[in-house]
Design a protein around this motif. Structure first.
Motif, short mmCIF file in Angstrom:
data_model
loop_
_atom_site.label_atom_id
_atom_site.label_comp_id
_atom_site.label_asym_id
_atom_site.label_seq_id
_atom_site.Cartn_x
_atom_site.Cartn_y
_atom_site.Cartn_z
N ALA A 182 0.89 -1.20 0.02
CA ALA A 182 0.04 0.06 -0.11
C ALA A 182 0.87 1.11 0.13
N GLN A 183 0.87 2.05 -1.13
CA GLN A 183 1.86 3.02 -1.25
C GLN A 183 1.46 4.29 -0.18
N PRO A 184 0.38 4.51 0.39
CA PRO A 184 0.25 5.60 1.40
C PRO A 184 1.25 4.92 3.01
N PHE A 185 0.81 3.81 3.24
CA PHE A 185 1.45 3.26 4.22
C PHE A 185 3.03 3.46 4.16
N CYS A 186 3.65 3.32 2.86
CA CYS A 186 5.14 3.26 2.67
C CYS A 186 5.59 4.69 2.69
N GLN A 187 4.61 5.72 2.04
CA GLN A 187 4.96 7.17 2.02
C GLN A 187 5.14 7.67 3.60
N ASN A 188 4.12 7.17 4.34
CA ASN A 188 4.35 7.64 5.96
C ASN A 188 5.50 7.01 6.46
N LEU A 189 5.85 5.76 6.26
CA LEU A 189 7.12 5.42 6.78
C LEU A 189 8.30 6.01 6.29
N VAL A 190 8.34 6.37 5.04
CA VAL A 190 9.75 7.24 4.45
C VAL A 190 9.49 8.63 5.14
N MET A 191 8.49 9.28 5.44
CA MET A 191 8.43 10.56 5.80
C MET A 191 8.73 10.81 7.36
N GLU A 192 8.57 9.43 7.97
CA GLU A 192 9.12 9.53 9.42
C GLU A 192 10.55 9.45 9.44
N PRO A 585 7.58 5.23 -11.53
CA PRO A 585 8.16 3.84 -11.13
C PRO A 585 9.35 4.11 -10.43
N LYS A 586 10.29 4.87 -10.73
CA LYS A 586 11.73 5.11 -10.07
C LYS A 586 11.57 5.69 -8.70
N GLU A 587 10.75 6.54 -8.61
CA GLU A 587 10.47 7.00 -7.22
C GLU A 587 9.81 5.92 -6.16
N TRP A 588 8.97 4.96 -6.88
CA TRP A 588 8.39 4.03 -5.99
C TRP A 588 9.67 2.99 -5.51
N LYS A 589 10.38 2.57 -6.59
CA LYS A 589 11.67 1.73 -6.60
C LYS A 589 12.66 2.20 -5.33
N LEU A 590 12.89 3.39 -5.21
CA LEU A 590 13.80 4.04 -4.56
C LEU A 590 13.26 3.99 -2.86
N VAL A 591 11.58 4.30 -2.79
CA VAL A 591 10.88 4.18 -1.62
C VAL A 591 10.96 2.75 -1.05
N LYS A 592 10.62 1.90 -1.85
CA LYS A 592 10.76 0.42 -1.47
C LYS A 592 12.22 -0.04 -0.86
N THR A 593 13.23 0.36 -1.54
CA THR A 593 14.55 0.20 -1.24
C THR A 593 14.82 0.56 -0.01
N LEU A 594 14.50 1.94 0.35
CA LEU A 594 14.72 2.49 1.72
C LEU A 594 14.28 1.96 2.82
N LEU A 595 13.05 1.00 2.34
CA LEU A 595 12.20 0.56 3.46
C LEU A 595 12.73 -0.76 3.84
N ARG A 596 13.79 -1.28 3.09
CA ARG A 596 14.41 -2.63 3.51
C ARG A 596 15.40 -2.56 4.35
N PHE A 597 15.68 -1.29 5.08
CA PHE A 597 16.91 -0.90 5.74
C PHE A 597 16.72 -2.05 7.12
N ASN A 598 15.52 -1.89 7.85
CA ASN A 598 15.68 -2.93 9.15
C ASN A 598 15.78 -4.46 8.95
N ASP A 599 15.07 -4.83 7.67
CA ASP A 599 15.28 -6.05 7.29
C ASP A 599 16.67 -6.68 6.98
N GLU A 600 17.43 -5.63 6.40
CA GLU A 600 18.79 -5.98 6.30
C GLU A 600 19.74 -6.00 7.55
N LEU A 601 19.46 -5.26 8.56
CA LEU A 601 19.92 -5.38 9.79
C LEU A 601 19.49 -6.74 10.25
N SER A 602 18.30 -7.15 10.28
CA SER A 602 17.91 -8.35 11.04
C SER A 602 18.52 -9.25 10.66
#
Length: 676
Positions: A182-192, A585-602
């Motif tokens: 859901a894009q709105p959910f991801c938008q909020n996470l990146v804005m945080e 599409p390139k905006e959305w790809k970058l957003v999804k990449t940024l949201l992988r941060f915690n998964d990579e740490l885990s």
């Protein structure tokens, strides 16, 4: 009424199973196959009726399991409520999706135990993430005699998926479950990230984590062999510190033993007044070589050296003074390197464990864990065929085995550590396997309470693919390596004309960031288990997955807002009303990449391999480059180059990218620079 019906159906199923089992036993006797098992009929048994009965039995058993599980769930609904997805406890995209899909899987197939993690999708047309458990479930059902296929299983799981703010839509293709975020959910996470900074996943439990790394020997210079332990260990410590754990950074220094007897004896001869006057022994490496030559060639000197060891271990004042002098000179040399690399450590030499070695030997004796072997006291671990530990030598002295056992005991019982991590080369894997085995056998270590990790790594190779050495065949000194790195970095920056555009201060910062950053990054971007080739030319390349490219990309990102004449205050104000862009599409790809941060740490917390983070950094840099080339952050007039429009939403995405990259930089020890 529903519960009564469940009990009634279960009772009928149990009766059916009993009847089938009695018939099965009869058929088995008729077939004269004593080794036939209910769940595994051999292929050579020609008895169709028997096979049909067993298949029917397995289906009924499966139904019976479902009925029992349904009753258990009916009786424990408060417990089941805790397993539902809670957006307030959100830690990461992958974790949340896995949680949602696992709940659906268990509801659809309560009698099947399959664990599967949701993974990023390889292609956008197949969604953002995929859940591929259907194949395993279908295989398990087939083993139980239930005919189905992965596609049917996938659809059954999807029917049980609960609606959640994180998922936009779900579709199945064969046995694959494709998930669109859901894009709105991801938008909020990146804005945080923009408004609150990069935060770690929420801890279930704050642990006391000890990282044992670097570990040079006193009176010897640090060499390239210490490089990997120091770099890897520091990054692991930084990771756990960022996650909120209490971290002990321990430098287990070799500062006790026979070599100090020979060093003190040589000190007495060369500087007889060392107790009252500080001797000039800055070149400790040369001093060590001189004493070693005498020790190997002069029997009288060797006897004196052994006597000095006895007196040192007896804590005689003058001998302790000589020992401290030698340790202080070494400590200063070590610290120069640690300061250059930005490494912080707490030194705890083998001498710290002297009394604890005596205590652990007494403990092992009293609990009858030691055996006499040719004058030595040895200890075997839990595994058969392991080489035993030598706890006490035939002359009554202690060994590395003794000090490591004492250190492990101290870390568990005195430091109260929950996790102990040893960063040591792969050649020591056997030693630590025996250490953990022996410690578990004598109940010093309880693996259910304390996790121990051996973080092994390969050797550093020269460009000839042989062990990295100088032209004369000597081991490369670490300080010489760092000095060479500074020289190469300076030449690289000069060749690109950076000396003409940077101030002397900016140039010095860039030189150090490039020199030490490239050495660290070249190590960490390789899987630590493998050997790696040390090449300054490759390290200083500004293309590909290198420190230079990462530093350049960070500088580029940070300069975008400056070039648009937007101040940090204006950016913060825009964050109150703007949304992170996701339409392109390139905006959305970058957003999804940024949201992988915690998964990579885990992932790294589990396997302690830092190359995952370097690969992730490269993914961010690549995704940002694609975004920047396709999506204008600043729009200029084609004629005069004046700014026509500033897309604040895209500047916010740039800021989020910079913050995530900066945190990755911090964990792996890279220092970003404002100009490069």
């Amino acid at each position: 009424m529903e519960k009564q019906l469940l009990f009634k159906n279960m009772a009928k199923a149990e009766a059916d199973v009993k009847e089938l089992y009695d018939r099965y036993e009869t058929m088995k006797r008729l077939a004269s196959q004593d080794d036939i098992k209910l769940e595994n009929i051999p292929d050579d048994v020609d008895c169709p009726e028997l096979r049909a009965l067993v298949t029917k039995h397995n289906k009924l058993s499966y139904r019976l399991g479902i009925l029992k599980r349904a009753i258990d769930e009916e009786n424990s609904k408060p417990k089941m409520a805790k397993t539902s997805f809670d957006p307030e406890s959100f830690t990461s995209i992958q974790t949340a999706l896995t949680q949602v899909c696992t709940i659906a899987l268990r509801e659809a197939y309560p009698d099947i135990s399959v664990e599967q993690t949701v993974q990023p999708s390889g292609k956008p047309e197949y969604g953002d993430y995929q859940f591929n458990a259907a194949m395993q479930v279908a295989k398990e059902l087939k083993n139980r005699g239930i005919n189905t296929n992965p596609a049917e299983v996938a659809k059954a799981i999807v029917r049980k998926l609960k609606a959640t703010r994180i998922i936009e839509k779900v579709a199945t293709v064969g046995g694959f479950i494709n998930i669109w975020l859901a894009q709105p959910f991801c938008q909020n996470l990146v804005m945080e990230i923009v408004t609150e900074g990069v935060k770690p996943p929420k801890l279930l439990k704050r642990q006391r984590v000890l990282v044992d790394f670097s570990s040079p020997n006193v009176a010897k210079q640090m060499h390239v062999g210490h490089l990997r332990s120091t770099i890897i260990g520091d990054s692991i410590a930084r990771l756990f510190e960022f996650l909120g754990h209490e971290v002990l950074r321990i430098n287990h220094v070799g500062d006790w033993g026979t070599q100090f007897g020979m060093l003190i004896a040589h000190l007495q001869d060369k500087f007889p007044n060392y107790v009252n006057e500080l001797p000039p022994i800055e070149d400790l490496q040369m001093f060590y070589k001189e004493s070693k030559t005498r020790f190997d060639s002069d029997e009288e000197f060797k006897k004196r050296a052994y006597d000095c060891v006895v007196r040192l271990q007896g804590h005689e004042k003058d001998y302790i003074k000589g020992w401290q002098l030698i340790c202080d000179v070494s400590r200063k040399e070590f610290q120069k390197i640690y300061d250059q690399l930005g490494i912080s450590l707490v030194e705890r030499g083998e001498s710290f464990y002297q009394s604890r070695m005596e205590s652990v030997v007494k403990f092992l004796r009293e609990n009858e864990h030691l055996e006499m072997d040719d004058g030595r006291l040895i200890m075997f671990g839990l595994e058969k065929g392991q080489i035993p530990f030598t706890i006490v030598k035939s002359d009554g002295g202690f060994t590395y085995d003794t000090s490591d056992m004492a250190a492990l005991r101290q870390r568990i019982e005195e430091e109260k550590c929950d996790r102990i991590i040893y960063v040591v080369d792969n050649g020591q894997s056997g030693h630590f396997r025996v250490l953990f085995s022996c410690a578990e056998k004598c109940n010093i270590l309880d693996p259910s309470k304390v996790r121990t990790d051996f973080v092994g790594f390969g050797v550093v190779l020269g460009e000839d693919k042989k062990k990295f050495k100088t032209r004369s065949g000597d081991t490369v000194k670490l300080q010489d390596l760092l000095d060479e790195g500074l020289k190469r970095a300076e030449n690289t920056l000069n060749s690109k004309g950076r000396d003409e555009v940077l101030t002397p201060e900016e140039f010095e910062k860039a030189k150090k960031a490039v020199a030490f950053g490239c050495i660290k990054y070249a190590d960490l971007c390789n899987n630590r288990m493998n050997d790696y080739v040390f090449s300054f030319d490759k390290m200083l390349d500004d293309k590909g997955n290198t420190a230079v490219y990462m530093l350049y990309m960070m500088t580029r990102i940070k300069s975008i807002a400056a070039n648009s004449n937007v101040t940090p205050a204006q950016l913060a104000e825009a964050a109150k009303t703007e949304k992170i862009p996701v339409k392109h599409p390139k905006e959305w790809k970058l957003v999804k990449t940024l949201l992988r941060f915690n998964d990579e740490l885990s992932k790294i917390v589990d396997d302690l391999c830092l190359h995952h983070l370097c690969e992730y950094l490269y993914d961010i840099a690549t995704a940002f480059s694609e975004f920047y080339n396709a999506c204008y952050c600043i729009e200029r007039d084609a004629k005069d180059g004046q700014i026509v429009k500033v897309n604040m939403d895209r500047l916010l995405l740039c800021e989020a990218t910079a913050r995530v990259m900066e945190k990755c930089f911090w964990i792996i020890g890279l220092t970003p620079v404002s100009k490069m």
